[in-house]
Design a protein around this motif. Structure first.
Motif, PDB file in Angstrom:
ATOM      1  N   GLY A   1       0.799  -1.225   0.000  1.00  0.00           N
ATOM      2  CA  GLY A   1       0.000   0.000   0.000  1.00  0.00           C
ATOM      3  C   GLY A   1       0.829   1.271   0.000  1.00  0.00           C
ATOM      4  N   LYS A   2       1.819   1.367   0.883  1.00  0.00           N
ATOM      5  CA  LYS A   2       2.611   2.602   0.975  1.00  0.00           C
ATOM      6  C   LYS A   2       3.487   2.786  -0.265  1.00  0.00           C
ATOM      7  N   HIS A   3       3.969   1.696  -0.825  1.00  0.00           N
ATOM      8  CA  HIS A   3       4.765   1.806  -2.045  1.00  0.00           C
ATOM      9  C   HIS A   3       3.890   2.198  -3.237  1.00  0.00           C
ATOM     10  N   GLN A   4       2.643   1.747  -3.256  1.00  0.00           N
ATOM     11  CA  GLN A   4       1.728   2.174  -4.321  1.00  0.00           C
ATOM     12  C   GLN A   4       1.514   3.681  -4.259  1.00  0.00           C
ATOM     13  N   ALA A   5       1.464   4.239  -3.052  1.00  0.00           N
ATOM     14  CA  ALA A   5       1.315   5.692  -2.909  1.00  0.00           C
ATOM     15  C   ALA A   5       2.541   6.410  -3.466  1.00  0.00           C
ATOM     16  N   GLY A   6       3.729   5.882  -3.199  1.00  0.00           N
ATOM     17  CA  GLY A   6       4.949   6.478  -3.738  1.00  0.00           C
ATOM     18  C   GLY A   6       5.000   6.403  -5.256  1.00  0.00           C
ATOM     19  N   LEU A   7       4.634   5.247  -5.802  1.00  0.00           N
ATOM     20  CA  LEU A   7       4.599   5.093  -7.257  1.00  0.00           C
ATOM     21  C   LEU A   7       3.573   6.027  -7.880  1.00  0.00           C
ATOM     22  N   ALA A   8       2.426   6.179  -7.206  1.00  0.00           N
ATOM     23  CA  ALA A   8       1.381   7.067  -7.725  1.00  0.00           C
ATOM     24  C   ALA A   8       1.868   8.514  -7.759  1.00  0.00           C
ATOM     25  N   ALA A   9       2.595   8.935  -6.728  1.00  0.00           N
ATOM     26  CA  ALA A   9       3.110  10.308  -6.699  1.00  0.00           C
ATOM     27  C   ALA A   9       4.078  10.559  -7.855  1.00  0.00           C
ATOM     28  N   LEU A  10       4.955   9.594  -8.121  1.00  0.00           N
ATOM     29  CA  LEU A  10       5.875   9.733  -9.254  1.00  0.00           C
ATOM     30  C   LEU A  10       5.112   9.748 -10.573  1.00  0.00           C
ATOM     31  N   ALA A  11       4.105   8.882 -10.700  1.00  0.00           N
ATOM     32  CA  ALA A  11       3.318   8.813 -11.932  1.00  0.00           C
ATOM     33  C   ALA A  11       2.601  10.136 -12.201  1.00  0.00           C
ATOM     34  N   ILE A  12       2.047  10.744 -11.155  1.00  0.00           N
ATOM     35  CA  ILE A  12       1.349  12.024 -11.311  1.00  0.00           C
ATOM     36  C   ILE A  12       2.309  13.105 -11.776  1.00  0.00           C
ATOM     37  N   THR A  13       3.517  13.131 -11.191  1.00  0.00           N
ATOM     38  CA  THR A  13       4.511  14.125 -11.591  1.00  0.00           C
ATOM     39  C   THR A  13       4.900  13.955 -13.053  1.00  0.00           C
ATOM     40  N   VAL A  14       5.031  12.706 -13.499  1.00  0.00           N
ATOM     41  CA  VAL A  14       5.404  12.447 -14.895  1.00  0.00           C
ATOM     42  C   VAL A  14       4.309  12.916 -15.845  1.00  0.00           C
ATOM     43  N   PHE A  15       3.056  12.573 -15.563  1.00  0.00           N
ATOM     44  CA  PHE A  15       2.025  12.941 -16.546  1.00  0.00           C
ATOM     45  C   PHE A  15       1.718  14.432 -16.536  1.00  0.00           C
ATOM     46  N   LEU A  16       2.023  15.135 -15.427  1.00  0.00           N
ATOM     47  CA  LEU A  16       1.822  16.575 -15.412  1.00  0.00           C
ATOM     48  C   LEU A  16       2.783  17.288 -16.374  1.00  0.00           C
ATOM     49  N   LEU A  17       3.915  16.650 -16.655  1.00  0.00           N
ATOM     50  CA  LEU A  17       4.883  17.230 -17.594  1.00  0.00           C
ATOM     51  C   LEU A  17       4.626  16.820 -19.040  1.00  0.00           C
ATOM     52  N   SER A  18       3.652  15.928 -19.269  1.00  0.00           N
ATOM     53  CA  SER A  18       3.515  15.305 -20.587  1.00  0.00           C
ATOM     54  C   SER A  18       3.166  16.277 -21.708  1.00  0.00           C
ATOM     55  N   ALA A  19       2.399  17.326 -21.412  1.00  0.00           N
ATOM     56  CA  ALA A  19       1.986  18.262 -22.463  1.00  0.00           C
ATOM     57  C   ALA A  19       2.987  19.399 -22.666  1.00  0.00           C
ATOM     58  N   ALA A  20       3.903  19.604 -21.710  1.00  0.00           N
ATOM     59  CA  ALA A  20       4.836  20.730 -21.800  1.00  0.00           C
ATOM     60  C   ALA A  20       5.714  20.694 -23.067  1.00  0.00           C
ATOM     61  N   PRO A  21       6.289  19.550 -23.464  1.00  0.00           N
ATOM     62  CA  PRO A  21       7.096  19.551 -24.690  1.00  0.00           C
ATOM     63  C   PRO A  21       6.317  19.979 -25.936  1.00  0.00           C
ATOM     64  N   LEU A  22       5.029  19.671 -25.994  1.00  0.00           N
ATOM     65  CA  LEU A  22       4.221  20.067 -27.149  1.00  0.00           C
ATOM     66  C   LEU A  22       4.115  21.592 -27.245  1.00  0.00           C
ATOM     67  N   GLU A  23       3.955  22.249 -26.094  1.00  0.00           N
ATOM     68  CA  GLU A  23       3.858  23.709 -26.091  1.00  0.00           C
ATOM     69  C   GLU A  23       5.185  24.346 -26.491  1.00  0.00           C
TER      70      GLU A  23
END
Length: 324
Positions: free
Chosen positions: A14-36
């Motif tokens: 459970g706690k590791h899933q939370a850590g993985l989720a935090a990293l995943a959220i950070t990655v997808f928040l950057l996903s549209a920036a290169p297009l701009e």
């Protein structure tokens, strides 16, 4: 053991899933920036803007790309650790179990078959644990971020590009269910072959040959279904890009939009293809691992003498898994 694979994921990691989720959220928040960044660079070049502006935009693009790749590296390494730790934990459960009492209560042959099955099936279960929550969160996040950016940029071109994903909503689930049914039968067939080899039945040789041929046929059917599905998905993607280039190019010639907008839309469509495919792969793996985990936990409970779950009552150790 928990009754379902998701129950196991939350209970054990459970706690590791939370850590993985935090990293995943950070990655997808950057996903549209290169297009701009790409859009602005192309527009500056076509409008004969200053080189200093282009240079800073290029450095910004490189910085975002570097941060994105470093975060993905951390996410993948963390996933690898969670996967291997889960496999180790599953195997330790077997080692820590009172196997001696199981041998006393059942034949050593049956116990040997069950242990072999458990050791083999721990690998895919542990591998899926690392992807169980972070993978769909990451891929859905990328899809939402990129689609949202495209609609904010040019809603009509974005809507036209999205139209080519509609047929996939029809043929992908149908083909995926066909793949899952064959994968489930393959698991059962492998177990039957293991049983005939260890038990040394008189007609085991013929059963083994038949089972091996059945596995070959099931695998070939899975290959055909999977790669035809990928072919159709890629075809829909390329058709959407062609349509965006055609209509977007016409709008540029009419002076209604900037060329950088067309480049960004086409780049966004390309960026959607991988997360969409990864999300489908995750769904297929979930269906298969759900069956494997059920068989694993059933065999582990049988070995340890744990009371079977009431919902699993009536299932034999080699009973056919339900179609998924």
């Amino acid at each position: 053991m928990p009754r379902t694979i998701m129950g196991y994921v939350l209970a054990e990691t459970g706690k590791h899933q939370a850590g993985l989720a935090a990293l995943a959220i950070t990655v997808f928040l950057l996903s549209a920036a290169p297009l701009e960044f790409q859009r602005r660079i192309i527009n500056d070049l076509t409008e004969k803007g200053s080189f200093d502006n282009v240079l800073w935009l290029a450095l910004g693009y490189a910085g975002v790309a570097l941060a994105d790749q470093i975060l993905k590296l951390l996410l993948n390494v963390y996933r690898g650790w969670v996967a291997e730790n889960s496999v180790r934990s599953l195997r330790r459960k077997l080692i820590d179990a009172d196997i001696g009492s199981a041998v006393a209560a059942h034949s050593p042959v049956d116990v040997g078959v069950e242990i072999a099955m458990i050791l083999e099936e721990a690998e895919p279960i542990g591998g899926f644990v690392a992807l169980a929550l972070s993978q769909p969160l990451l891929q859905v996040g990328i899809l939402v971020s990129v689609v949202g950016y495209m609609f904010a940029l040019q809603p009509y071109l974005a809507l036209m590009g999205m139209a080519f994903f509609v047929p996939q909503v029809v043929f992908v689930p149908a083909m995926q269910r066909a793949i899952n049914r064959r994968a489930s039968r393959r698991i059962l067939t492998k177990r039957e072959i293991s049983g005939t080899i260890v038990e040394g039945q008189n007609d085991a040789t013929q059963e083994e040959v038949t089972g091996i041929q059945r596995i070959f046929s099931l695998n070939m059917a899975i290959y055909w279904l999977k790669y035809v599905m990928y072919l159709l998905m890629n075809l829909m993607h390329h058709l959407s890009v062609a349509a965006a280039l055609c209509v977007g190019g016409w709008l540029v010639l009419q002076g209604r939009i900037e060329i950088g907008t067309v480049v960004a839309i086409v780049g966004g469509l390309a960026k959607l293809n991988d997360p969409w495919g990864d999300l489908i792969d995750w769904g297929r793996e979930l269906s298969v691992v759900r069956v494997k985990y059920r068989l694993f936990s059933e065999a582990a409970n049988w070995l340890t003498g744990a009371k079977p779950d009431p919902t699993d009552a009536g299932m034999s150790r080699r009973s056919a898994p339900a179609e998924v």
